[in-house]
Enzyme design. Structure first.
Site, PDB file in Angstrom:
ATOM      1  N   GLU A 115      -0.404   0.657  13.098  1.00 46.93           N
ATOM      2  CA  GLU A 115      -0.017  -0.764  13.020  1.00 46.93           C
ATOM      3  C   GLU A 115       0.956  -1.122  14.152  1.00 46.93           C
ATOM      4  OE1 GLU A 115      -1.615  -2.518  10.953  1.00 46.93           O
ATOM      5  OE2 GLU A 115      -1.945  -1.452   9.079  1.00 46.93           O
ATOM      6  N   HIS A 139       6.857  -1.800   6.469  1.00 45.70           N
ATOM      7  CA  HIS A 139       5.589  -2.034   5.763  1.00 45.70           C
ATOM      8  C   HIS A 139       5.421  -0.975   4.683  1.00 45.70           C
ATOM      9  CE1 HIS A 139       1.436  -2.299   4.731  1.00 45.70           C
ATOM     10  NE2 HIS A 139       1.091  -1.223   5.428  1.00 45.70           N
ATOM     11  N   HIS A 141       3.518  -0.045   0.483  1.00 46.38           N
ATOM     12  CA  HIS A 141       2.374  -0.272  -0.413  1.00 46.38           C
ATOM     13  C   HIS A 141       2.849  -0.295  -1.869  1.00 46.38           C
ATOM     14  CE1 HIS A 141      -0.723   1.709   2.623  1.00 46.38           C
ATOM     15  NE2 HIS A 141      -0.087   0.656   3.128  1.00 46.38           N
ATOM     16  N   GLU A 169      17.589 -14.127  -8.782  1.00 41.08           N
ATOM     17  CA  GLU A 169      18.015 -14.027  -7.389  1.00 41.08           C
ATOM     18  C   GLU A 169      16.885 -13.830  -6.388  1.00 41.08           C
ATOM     19  OE1 GLU A 169      21.691 -11.770  -7.212  1.00 41.08           O
ATOM     20  OE2 GLU A 169      22.187 -12.784  -9.083  1.00 41.08           O
ATOM     21  N   HIS A 210      -3.354  -4.431  -0.294  1.00 38.97           N
ATOM     22  CA  HIS A 210      -2.861  -3.478   0.699  1.00 38.97           C
ATOM     23  C   HIS A 210      -1.357  -3.284   0.520  1.00 38.97           C
ATOM     24  CE1 HIS A 210      -2.860  -2.136   5.216  1.00 38.97           C
ATOM     25  NE2 HIS A 210      -1.958  -1.482   4.499  1.00 38.97           N
TER      26      HIS A 210
HETATM   27  P1  13P Z   1      -0.216   4.730   9.704  1.00 41.26           P
HETATM   28  O1  13P Z   1      -0.181   6.097   9.075  1.00 41.26           O
HETATM   29  O2  13P Z   1      -1.056   4.713  10.954  1.00 41.26           O
HETATM   30  O3  13P Z   1       1.162   4.188   9.922  1.00 41.26           O
HETATM   31  O4  13P Z   1      -0.976   3.755   8.703  1.00 41.26           O
HETATM   32  C1  13P Z   1      -0.513   3.588   7.382  1.00 41.26           C
HETATM   33  C2  13P Z   1      -0.715   2.222   6.888  1.00 41.26           C
HETATM   34  O5  13P Z   1      -0.130   1.883   5.885  1.00 41.26           O
HETATM   35  C3  13P Z   1      -1.630   1.302   7.585  1.00 41.26           C
HETATM   36  O6  13P Z   1      -1.488   0.009   7.091  1.00 41.26           O
HETATM   37 ZN    ZN Z   2      -0.589  -0.071   5.053  1.00 38.48          ZN
END
Ligand code: 13P
Ligand code: ZN
Length: 349
Positions: A115, A139, A141, A169, A210
């Protein structure tokens, strides 16, 4: 100074490990980056070993000459504290903002996250939106947010209003709301561009099915935004799953008072969007039952009327003669109180 002895590297590793312990980084899921200050670059520059330049998918002129600490593609967040030199690295952007190169870390042949383009374009967008203050992109998940994206409309105002309705909050930490974009292939340029459009107005972007992509001036801020979004999503999921009817949430007038008193500047579009709270359970159950069972008219049992004369002559049918009304019994004189026994022993008191 060694990179791993700096405060920024220690804080970055802690943020990644916190995300791992919260369960937001299955396998190699997630990635993060931090834009170093000029002072931090000068502290660690002596240990840089530059690799060849690599072209960037798009120009990022306002990031020319900047350095980023960033996670390696395929690295598992659970391993970052134990093996930071393979799971992390530093990249430098060239003077024109059109290429990057590795200068530290990425041991054992690893490379920056898939990313990377999303990180770089969005660092550029957030740097401009915050007049240079924004430094972190994270980022992850998280599960409740992904679950919510399966059942909620992918409308940014409705999604935001629903999160704000869960937790007092949330609107304060997440004052610009969330932007929800369409599903895009992970690591694609389309995902990077759609996220960048969304990040012009918000520091939190939901990638349906995602994860979450957030930015912050500091690691505390970026992680705090992610944590708050996920916590509101968790409350929403748990309240929907417990089977009780939804009877309460933070109402429009409460939110607007909150915004006024804390000068949050919440957008009216998001504040007055209708939150998705689910049909109250009894109504839903009624509906489901009504839809599941086809309606049939109630079956009437046929009862043949037996003629009175047949009844009168039947030997088994006994007719009681009508009794004259009895006079009420005279009240009996008060009886002496019976002794109370417990387990066969007379109670004395
Ligand atoms: P990477 O391992 O390449 O960082 O990818 C993980 C991911 O969450 C892609 O959205
Ligand atoms: Zn991801």
């Amino acid at each position: 100074m060694k990179v791993l002895d700096t405060d920024f590297a220690k804080s970055f590793i802690r943020m990644c490990n916190d995300g791992w312990t919260f369960g937001w980084h299955e396998s190699n899921g997630g990635n993060a980056s931090y834009r170093l200050t000029t002072v931090e670059v000068s502290q660690v520059k002596a240990g840089f070993r530059a690799k060849p330049w690599v072209g960037i998918d798009t120009d990022i002129p306002t990031l020319a000459g900047e350095c980023f600490l960033i996670t390696a593609s395929g690295s598992h967040f659970r391993n970052i504290t134990h093996d930071p030199k393979s799971t992390l690295g530093i990249i430098e952007i060239d003077r024109t903002g059109t290429a990057w190169r590795e200068v530290w870390g990425f041991k054992d042949g690893t490379h920056p996250t898939s990313e990377l383009t999303a990180h770089l374009i969005n660092h550029e967008v957030r740097k401009a939106a915050t007049r240079g203050k924004s430094r972190v992109i994270y980022h992850c998940h998280p599960v409740n947010l992904a679950a919510m994206s399966c059942v909620m409309p992918h409308d940014s105002a409705v999604f935001t209003r629903t999160l704000w309705a869960q937790l007092a909050e949330c609107a304060m930490v997440l004052r610009y709301g969330v932007q929800v974009i369409g599903w895009e292939v992970p690591g694609s340029i389309d995902l990077a561009i759609e996220t960048a459009k969304a990040m012009e107005t918000s520091n939190a972007v939901v990638w349906p099915h995602h994860g979450l992509f957030v930015s912050g001036d500091t690691m505390d801020e970026a992680f705090g935004v992610a944590h708050t979004v996920e916590k509101a999503a968790e409350i929403w999921c748990k309240a929907r799953a417990c089977g009780m009817p939804n009877t309460s949430c933070i109402e429009d007038e409460d939110l607007s008072r909150f915004s006024r008193e804390y000068d949050l500047g919440l957008s009216r579009r998001q504040m007055f969007a209708k939150p998705v709270l689910g049909t109250p359970a009894p109504e839903r159950v009624k509906l489901e039952v009504a839809n599941a069972v086809p309606k049939k008219p109630p079956v009437q049992e046929k009862q043949e009327k037996v003629p009175d004369e047949v009844l009168a002559n039947m030997p088994s049918v006994f007719h009681f003669p009508a009794e004259p009304a009895k006079a009420a019994p005279a009240p009996s004189p008060t009886q002496p109180e019976e002794p109370v026994y417990r387990f066969g022993i007379k109670k004395t008191s």
